[in-house]
Design a protein around this motif. Structure first.
Motif, short mmCIF file in Angstrom:
data_model
loop_
_atom_site.label_atom_id
_atom_site.label_comp_id
_atom_site.label_asym_id
_atom_site.label_seq_id
_atom_site.Cartn_x
_atom_site.Cartn_y
_atom_site.Cartn_z
N TYR A 1 17.03 -11.56 8.89
CA TYR A 1 18.25 -12.45 8.22
C TYR A 1 17.91 -13.96 8.01
O TYR A 1 17.52 -14.50 8.99
N SER A 2 18.14 -14.32 6.90
CA SER A 2 17.73 -15.79 6.77
C SER A 2 19.01 -16.17 5.58
O SER A 2 19.36 -15.33 4.69
N SER A 3 19.88 -17.30 5.74
CA SER A 3 20.62 -17.54 4.58
C SER A 3 20.12 -17.99 3.43
O SER A 3 20.88 -17.88 2.26
N ARG A 4 18.62 -18.18 3.38
CA ARG A 4 18.02 -18.57 2.14
C ARG A 4 17.65 -17.15 1.37
O ARG A 4 16.95 -17.05 0.31
N ALA A 5 17.91 -15.99 2.08
CA ALA A 5 17.52 -14.68 1.50
C ALA A 5 15.94 -14.54 1.35
O ALA A 5 15.59 -14.02 0.07
N ASP A 6 15.25 -15.28 2.23
CA ASP A 6 13.86 -15.47 2.12
C ASP A 6 13.20 -13.77 2.32
O ASP A 6 13.82 -13.13 3.37
N ILE A 7 12.47 -13.64 1.45
CA ILE A 7 11.61 -12.16 1.65
C ILE A 7 10.09 -12.43 2.04
O ILE A 7 9.47 -11.63 1.99
N GLY A 8 10.04 -13.64 2.33
CA GLY A 8 8.49 -13.86 2.91
C GLY A 8 7.40 -13.55 1.70
O GLY A 8 7.56 -13.90 0.70
N TRP A 9 6.40 -12.88 2.37
CA TRP A 9 5.29 -12.70 1.54
C TRP A 9 5.65 -11.34 0.58
O TRP A 9 4.76 -11.26 -0.25
N LEU A 10 6.44 -10.84 0.82
CA LEU A 10 7.14 -9.79 -0.28
C LEU A 10 7.09 -10.34 -1.74
O LEU A 10 6.85 -9.67 -2.44
N ALA A 11 7.40 -11.77 -1.63
CA ALA A 11 7.60 -12.28 -2.97
C ALA A 11 6.20 -12.35 -3.77
O ALA A 11 6.33 -12.48 -5.15
N GLU A 12 5.31 -12.17 -3.11
CA GLU A 12 3.99 -12.07 -3.74
C GLU A 12 3.50 -10.74 -4.33
O GLU A 12 2.67 -10.70 -5.08
N LEU A 13 4.50 -9.71 -4.16
CA LEU A 13 4.14 -8.41 -4.55
C LEU A 13 4.42 -8.39 -6.14
O LEU A 13 5.40 -8.92 -6.57
N VAL B 1 6.54 -3.10 -7.78
CA VAL B 1 6.16 -2.69 -6.60
C VAL B 1 7.45 -3.15 -5.76
O VAL B 1 7.95 -2.44 -4.98
N LEU B 2 7.63 -4.46 -5.86
CA LEU B 2 8.93 -4.95 -4.97
C LEU B 2 10.26 -4.03 -5.34
O LEU B 2 10.94 -3.82 -4.32
N GLU B 3 10.49 -3.84 -6.57
CA GLU B 3 11.69 -3.29 -6.77
C GLU B 3 11.97 -1.87 -6.34
O GLU B 3 13.09 -1.36 -6.33
N GLU B 4 10.56 -1.18 -5.72
CA GLU B 4 10.70 0.05 -5.14
C GLU B 4 10.84 -0.16 -3.50
O GLU B 4 11.26 0.92 -3.09
N TYR C 1 0.79 -1.05 -0.11
CA TYR C 1 0.10 0.10 -0.08
C TYR C 1 0.99 1.24 -0.03
O TYR C 1 0.43 2.01 -0.74
N LEU C 2 1.98 1.20 0.74
CA LEU C 2 2.75 2.45 0.89
C LEU C 2 3.51 2.71 -0.22
O LEU C 2 3.90 3.77 -0.55
N VAL C 3 4.19 1.77 -1.11
CA VAL C 3 5.08 2.02 -2.06
C VAL C 3 4.51 3.17 -3.17
O VAL C 3 5.33 4.04 -3.41
N PRO C 4 3.58 3.08 -3.37
CA PRO C 4 3.10 4.17 -4.59
C PRO C 4 2.57 5.44 -3.95
O PRO C 4 2.39 6.41 -4.47
N ARG C 5 2.70 5.41 -2.73
CA ARG C 5 2.47 6.85 -1.83
C ARG C 5 3.20 7.37 -1.26
O ARG C 5 3.25 8.65 -0.93
N CYS C 6 4.47 6.89 -0.59
CA CYS C 6 5.42 7.21 0.07
C CYS C 6 6.52 7.68 -0.54
O CYS C 6 6.86 7.01 -1.56
N GLY C 7 7.42 8.63 -0.06
CA GLY C 7 8.67 9.13 -0.66
C GLY C 7 9.58 7.92 -0.73
O GLY C 7 10.29 7.48 -1.61
N ARG C 8 9.56 7.06 0.31
CA ARG C 8 10.58 5.86 0.32
C ARG C 8 10.06 5.08 1.43
O ARG C 8 9.50 5.43 2.31
N VAL C 9 10.23 3.48 0.95
CA VAL C 9 9.78 2.51 2.00
C VAL C 9 10.64 1.54 2.19
O VAL C 9 11.45 0.98 1.13
N ARG C 10 10.89 1.28 3.42
CA ARG C 10 12.06 0.15 3.63
C ARG C 10 11.53 -0.84 4.50
O ARG C 10 10.91 -0.53 5.40
N ALA C 11 11.66 -2.11 4.41
CA ALA C 11 11.18 -3.06 4.89
C ALA C 11 12.37 -3.94 5.80
O ALA C 11 13.45 -4.12 5.03
N PHE C 12 12.29 -4.01 7.08
CA PHE C 12 13.16 -4.65 7.84
C PHE C 12 12.83 -6.13 8.00
O PHE C 12 11.61 -6.57 8.52
N LEU C 13 13.80 -7.20 7.46
CA LEU C 13 13.41 -8.44 7.32
C LEU C 13 14.46 -9.10 8.37
O LEU C 13 15.76 -8.92 8.42
#
Length: 204
Positions: free
Chosen positions: A51-63, A67-70, A37-49
């Motif tokens: 750490y996983s050795s698999r580089a897992d991004i959870g449900w963000l992978a569904e975006l 959107v995700l590249e922002e 929701y925030l990505v197209p509306r905010c100046g900058r969006v940062r997600a704190f995840l």
């Protein structure tokens, strides 16, 4: 920002556009929707995840990819004050959803819940205060109220933890409120009830 914005903006959109927002727990069920929701509306969006050795991004992978590249992804751990400070740096708003939430597991390993949910929140509050954060949103849970003593429940309902998870969230909430009272950190406390929808876990 490469995501298309509508030309007509209401007052809230104008406020959001000037915000640099950190979402802890951004890979989770609610957090991923919030980030989307925030990505197209905010100046900058940062997600704190976490750490996983698999580089897992959870449900963000569904975006959607555009959107995700922002989204700026920061990996670390709430229990590590250095990574928490890196996550908060240059942000002006913190939406804190990061937590251990599995109630059954909290009975098996309550210390992990205290360290992540209480101590981790303390690290985040301290970093937010030092960074001059303009708004800190502490996302709690209806679990802090326990079994209803009065119906309907109100915000004045007594806190009554029935699990180590709930107790850890009460501790985190009270820490956030203490920072508001003691240091004038602008804190908002949310306690969602029965949130559901796409990306929700299937566990009972």
């Amino acid at each position: 920002n490469g995501v298309n914005r509508t030309s007509s903006m209401n007052g809230l959109d104008k406020i959001l556009q000037s915000m640099n927002v950190l979402v802890t727990g951004g890979a989770g069920f609610i957090g991923s929707h919030l980030v989307e929701y925030l990505v197209p509306r905010c100046g900058r969006v940062r997600a704190f995840l976490r750490y996983s050795s698999r580089a897992d991004i959870g449900w963000l992978a569904e975006l959607p990819s555009e959107v995700l590249e922002e989204v700026e992804l920061i990996r670390g751990d709430l229990k590590d004050p250095a990574s928490v400070r890196r996550a908060v740096k240059e942000m002006d708003t913190v939406l804190h959803l990061g937590a251990l939430i599995a109630i059954p597991y909290s009975y098996q390993n309550p210390i992990d819940f205290v360290q992540t949910n209480v101590q981790g929140t303390a690290y985040l509050l301290m970093a937010a205060m030092d960074a001059g954060i303009r708004r800190f949103v502490q996302t709690s849970t209806s679990e802090v109220y326990g079994t209803a003593q009065t119906v309907p429940m109100t915000e004045l309902h007594p806190l009554s933890a029935q699990s180590p998870y709930a107790a850890s969230k009460i501790g985190a909430d009270q820490l956030a409120l203490s920072f508001a009272r003691s240091f004038e950190l602008p804190v908002v406390l949310l306690r969602p009830f029965n949130t559901y929808g796409p990306r929700q876990t299937l566990r009972s």
